[in-house]
Every structure is written in structure tokens, then in C-alpha cells.
Design an enzyme around this catalytic site. Structure first.
Site, mmCIF file in Angstrom:
data_model
loop_
_atom_site.group_PDB
_atom_site.id
_atom_site.type_symbol
_atom_site.label_atom_id
_atom_site.label_comp_id
_atom_site.label_asym_id
_atom_site.label_seq_id
_atom_site.Cartn_x
_atom_site.Cartn_y
_atom_site.Cartn_z
ATOM 1 N N ARG A 250 0.882 -1.178 0.000
ATOM 2 C CA ARG A 250 0.000 0.000 0.000
ATOM 3 C C ARG A 250 0.916 1.223 0.000
ATOM 4 O O ARG A 250 1.648 1.438 0.954
ATOM 5 C CB ARG A 250 -0.889 -0.025 1.254
ATOM 6 C CG ARG A 250 -2.086 0.895 1.191
ATOM 7 C CD ARG A 250 -2.815 0.937 2.537
ATOM 8 N NE ARG A 250 -2.068 1.715 3.501
ATOM 9 C CZ ARG A 250 -2.228 1.643 4.837
ATOM 10 N NH1 ARG A 250 -3.098 0.827 5.359
ATOM 11 N NH2 ARG A 250 -1.511 2.393 5.640
ATOM 12 N N HIS A 254 -3.725 4.672 4.809
ATOM 13 C CA HIS A 254 -4.978 3.955 4.556
ATOM 14 C C HIS A 254 -5.957 4.831 3.764
ATOM 15 O O HIS A 254 -6.572 4.398 2.798
ATOM 16 C CB HIS A 254 -5.614 3.506 5.881
ATOM 17 C CG HIS A 254 -6.977 2.929 5.713
ATOM 18 N ND1 HIS A 254 -7.187 1.692 5.160
ATOM 19 C CD2 HIS A 254 -8.208 3.429 6.003
ATOM 20 C CE1 HIS A 254 -8.494 1.444 5.116
ATOM 21 N NE2 HIS A 254 -9.127 2.486 5.623
ATOM 22 N N TYR A 263 2.543 4.307 12.483
ATOM 23 C CA TYR A 263 2.674 2.845 12.637
ATOM 24 C C TYR A 263 3.517 2.178 11.555
ATOM 25 O O TYR A 263 3.688 0.970 11.569
ATOM 26 C CB TYR A 263 1.272 2.201 12.676
ATOM 27 C CG TYR A 263 0.412 2.502 11.454
ATOM 28 C CD1 TYR A 263 0.512 1.731 10.307
ATOM 29 C CD2 TYR A 263 -0.481 3.572 11.452
ATOM 30 C CE1 TYR A 263 -0.254 2.019 9.196
ATOM 31 C CE2 TYR A 263 -1.263 3.859 10.341
ATOM 32 C CZ TYR A 263 -1.143 3.082 9.209
ATOM 33 O OH TYR A 263 -1.901 3.374 8.105
HETATM 34 C C1 LIG Z 1 -17.258 -4.632 8.995
HETATM 35 C C2 LIG Z 1 -16.307 -3.488 9.033
HETATM 36 N N1 LIG Z 1 -15.394 -3.398 10.017
HETATM 37 C C3 LIG Z 1 -14.531 -2.367 10.017
HETATM 38 C C4 LIG Z 1 -14.575 -1.412 9.054
HETATM 39 C C5 LIG Z 1 -13.576 -0.265 9.060
HETATM 40 N N2 LIG Z 1 -12.564 -0.490 8.046
HETATM 41 C C6 LIG Z 1 -12.639 0.078 6.841
HETATM 42 S S1 LIG Z 1 -11.371 -0.360 5.849
HETATM 43 C C7 LIG Z 1 -10.697 -1.351 7.035
HETATM 44 C C8 LIG Z 1 -9.415 -2.100 6.788
HETATM 45 C C9 LIG Z 1 -9.559 -3.153 5.789
HETATM 46 O O1 LIG Z 1 -8.290 -3.701 5.532
HETATM 47 P P1 LIG Z 1 -8.069 -4.633 4.305
HETATM 48 O O2 LIG Z 1 -9.209 -5.569 4.176
HETATM 49 O O3 LIG Z 1 -6.725 -5.219 4.408
HETATM 50 O O4 LIG Z 1 -8.176 -3.643 3.060
HETATM 51 P P2 LIG Z 1 -7.210 -2.432 2.660
HETATM 52 O O5 LIG Z 1 -7.860 -1.187 3.184
HETATM 53 O O6 LIG Z 1 -5.890 -2.690 3.277
HETATM 54 O O7 LIG Z 1 -7.160 -2.441 1.196
HETATM 55 C C10 LIG Z 1 -11.468 -1.330 8.191
HETATM 56 C C11 LIG Z 1 -11.145 -2.056 9.434
HETATM 57 C C12 LIG Z 1 -15.542 -1.532 8.044
HETATM 58 N N3 LIG Z 1 -15.640 -0.658 7.040
HETATM 59 N N4 LIG Z 1 -16.393 -2.581 8.045
#
Ligand SMILES: Cc1ncc(C[n+]2csc(CCOP(=O)(O)OP(=O)(O)O)c2C)c(N)n1
Ligand SMILES: [Mg+2]
Length: 338
Positions: A250, A254, A263
Site C-alpha cells: 500500500r 490507509h 505505525y
Molecule cells: C465490517 C467493518 N469493520 C470495520 C470497518 C472499518 N474499516 C474500513 S477499511 C478497514 C481495513 C480493511 O483492511 P483490508 O481488508 O486489508 O483492506 P485495505 O484497506 O488494506 O485495502 C477497516 C477495518 C468496516 N468498514 N467494516
């Protein structure tokens, strides 16, 4: 993970095909970069980036049939939706939350892609809900004797969510034509991958659902194209679903609301930037004698002209009218226009 350098000719891809892949990757990157500038200058509220994942997204999308297949993308998938027909102008309208945004008429945050005419399923904010949606679309296709595939993506952190397991299991039991692609960018917001998964690889989970699981280098569009095409062939011939994990970095925080310096080490970020998939693919095209300096300039100018045009158009476009705030939210009771 395969490390061999694939050649596009061996995959049946022409020089024009790989140049189109490169241009789509570059368009996604340049749109994303512009969105950060717009966000930091206070013009758009939020950005969630594709940067670092363009090769995986575009390589996969090119292996599907964009005139037939259904996609359930997740919020970073600008490369996927661009190939499926969403335009830079439409993506900018979404970033500016304007009325003409095809995804939600400016109601949802950017990254909630959805466009009926291009068979892009609208997504919800809770991560991973798109997996059972895609599996349901594949089941509908099966019942209607259609031969389309449902392609769904998610992050590796999201592969720990219940919906992933329920959707994957149902697809495995019924041998549905689904491709589940996990874009492993090694972070779920601030949580590194080693603190997310009990197994070594996300793809190890495939066996539990009766489907092949494969991990590929997501920095190489050709490797991703190869495995997604194989999965598409399996799906279309009735052999069932596949799980694909693309490993990437990435390259941004985020989202525009996150500060990854809290972090992530500078070395970690530098390592990712040194392996930028756009730079790597450009080098491949140069070494293959396909990309010349003048062609590279021509592509950059064409992409930037479109990014500028999209930005100007979306900035000047009107917002949705306040009295239409509930339009598209509730179905009309009288069956009239929504
Ligand atoms: C059910 C749920 N839990 C938490 C969140 C908050 N949230 C949004 S993105 C994210 C991280 C997701 O990480 P990953 O699946 O690795 O995708 P990336 O953003 O790294 O592409 C979280 C915890 C959410 N949107 N939905
Ligand atoms: Mg992640």
C-alpha cells in the site's frame, strides 16, 4: 508465489494489449494522485487510494469479459472499474460528491463503486459484504443459464470477516462461477498482515472451501492476468470458484484521514516505493522494445489531459438538490420514478 518473469506473448497478449494495460494503470495512478491534491487543498472530502495495487487490479480486469461479467469491486479498485467502463469524469464526479456521480448521485463516499450499465455491483461500507453479493449474482447466472462470471475483490484484513467465509463456502458447495481476489497490501489500516492471519497465506484458505487458492505477485499485471484468466476458464467451464491472493504494497496511508507515520517505518514505505508496479511494468515494456520515450510522453499527456478535463468538469458540476436528498434511498411506494 511465482517469481518468473512472464512474457506477454506467451499469454497471447499483443503489444497493443499491454500498452492498454499500462495506460489504464497510469490513469488510475494519476487520478488518485490528483484526488490527494484536491483533498489537501480542501476541495474534496476524502480519498482512499489504489496506489500500489494498480497492476493487480488492471491485470485481473483484463482477464475478464468486460461486456458480460459482473464485478463486485472494493473501495481501492479504480483500476478494475476503469477497465469495466467507468470514466475518469465519473470517478471525479464521485470524488466531488456531485449529483451526476453515477455511483450514488453524490450520496456515498468515494470508492463505493456501482454502475448498472457496466455490471458493477454497488458496495456497502461494511467491508466484505460484497462477497456474498457476488456469490448470489453467480447463483442467479447459473439459474438463468447465463455464462457470466462474478468477480469480487477485498483486502486481506477483510478476509477475516464472516462474510468472506460464508460466501466462499456457498460458492464452493455449489461450484459457482466466482473469482474471489484478495488484494493483500499487507495492512488493514494500521494492523500489519502478520497480526491479521493465523495461516501463512490468504490463499491457504481456498482448500477449506473446496477451491484452488493461489498467491501471485500483485506488482506484475501479467502474473495476475494469467491466474485470473485460468480461474475464469475454470468458472466458465463449470469447475467452480477460485481464490486468488495478489501481494502488493500500500503506497499511501490507509486514507486521506490516516497518518501512517504513526505505525509504519520509513524503510517499509521506501521498500514499497522502490517496487512501484507502474515503474516495474514500464521497465518491462521498455526492455521488450514496446515503450519508447516519445510514446511514454504521448501516453502521459493523453492521461493528464483527461485527468484535467475530468477535474474541471466535476468541480463545476452541481451538487444534488437538498430536496432530492432521499432520492435513491427509498423505493417509491407508488412504483413511480426514484
Ligand atoms: C465490517 C467493518 N469493520 C470495520 C470497518 C472499518 N474499516 C474500513 S477499511 C478497514 C481495513 C480493511 O483492511 P483490508 O481488508 O486489508 O483492506 P485495505 O484497506 O488494506 O485495502 C477497516 C477495518 C468496516 N468498514 N467494516
Ligand atoms: Mg489490506
Amino acid at each position: 508465489m511465482q517469481d518468473v518473469q512472464l512474457k506477454h506473448e506467451d499469454l497471447g497478449l499483443t503489444n497493443e494489449d499491454v500498452l492498454a494495460m499500462f495506460e489504464t494503470m497510469l490513469m488510475a495512478r494519476r487520478l488518485d494522485e490528483r484526488m490527494w491534491l484536491l483533498n489537501r487543498s480542501g476541495k474534496i472530502p476524502f480519498v482512499i487510494s489504489c496506489q500500489g495495487q494498480e497492476a493487480a487490479q488492471v491485470g485481473a480486469a483484463f482477464a475478464l469479459d468486460k461486456n458480460k461479467d459482473y464485478i463486485a469491486p472494493y473501495y481501492r479498485d479504480m483500476g478494475v472499474v476503469l477497465h469495466f467502463g467507468m470514466t475518469p469524469k465519473e470517478l471525479m464526479l464521485s470524488a466531488f460528491a456531485k449529483a451526476e456521480d453515477p455511483n450514488s448521485g453524490g450520496r456515498q463516499m468515494p470508492g463505493h463503486f456501482g454502475q448498472k450499465k457496466n455490471r458493477i455491483l454497488t458496495g456497502s461500507s461494511p467491508v466484505t459484504t460484497q462477497v456474498p453479493h457476488a456469490v448470489g449474482v453467480a447463483l442467479a447466472g447459473r439459474l438463468q443459464k447465463e455464462d457470466f462470471i462474478a468477480f469480487v475483490t477485498l483486502g486481506e484484513g477483510s478476509s477475516n470477516q464472516g462474510d468472506f467465509h460464508e460466501g466462499a463456502n456457498f460458492a464452493g458447495v455449489h461450484k459457482l462461477p466466482v473469482i474471489i481476489m484478495v488484494e493483500n497490501n499487507q495492512y488493514a489500516i494500521s494492523v500489519p498482515v502478520e497480526r491479521q492471519l493465523g495461516c501463512a497465506k490468504v490463499s491457504d484458505r481456498g482448500i477449506g472451501y473446496g477451491m484452488p487458492g493461489v498467491t501471485v505477485d500483485g506488482k506484475c499485471p501479467l502474473q495476475v492476468y494469467k491466474v485470473v484468466r485460468e480461474a475464469a476458464e475454470r468458472a466458465r467451464s463449470g469447475e467452480g470458484p477460485s481464490l486468488i491472493e495478489t501481494v502488493t504494497f500500500r503506497l499511501t496511508a490507509h486514507s486521506s484521514d490516516d497518518d501512517d507515520r504513526q505505525y509504519r517505518t520509513a524503510e517499509d514505505i521506501a521498500e514499497g516505493k522502490a517496487k512501484d508496479p507502474i515503474v516495474l511494468f514500464e521497465k518491462y515494456l521498455q526492455d521488450a522494445g514496446i515503450m519508447t520515450e516519445s510514446l511514454r510522453t504521448e501516453i502521459e499527456e493523453r492521461v493528464m489531459a483527461e485527468v484535467n478535463e475530468a477535474t474541471d468538469y466535476a468541480e463545476a458540476a452541481p451538487y444534488a438538490k437538498p430536496e432530492e436528498a432521499l432520492k435513491y434511498v427509498y423505493a417509491p411506494v407508488d412504483g413511480g420514478d426514484v
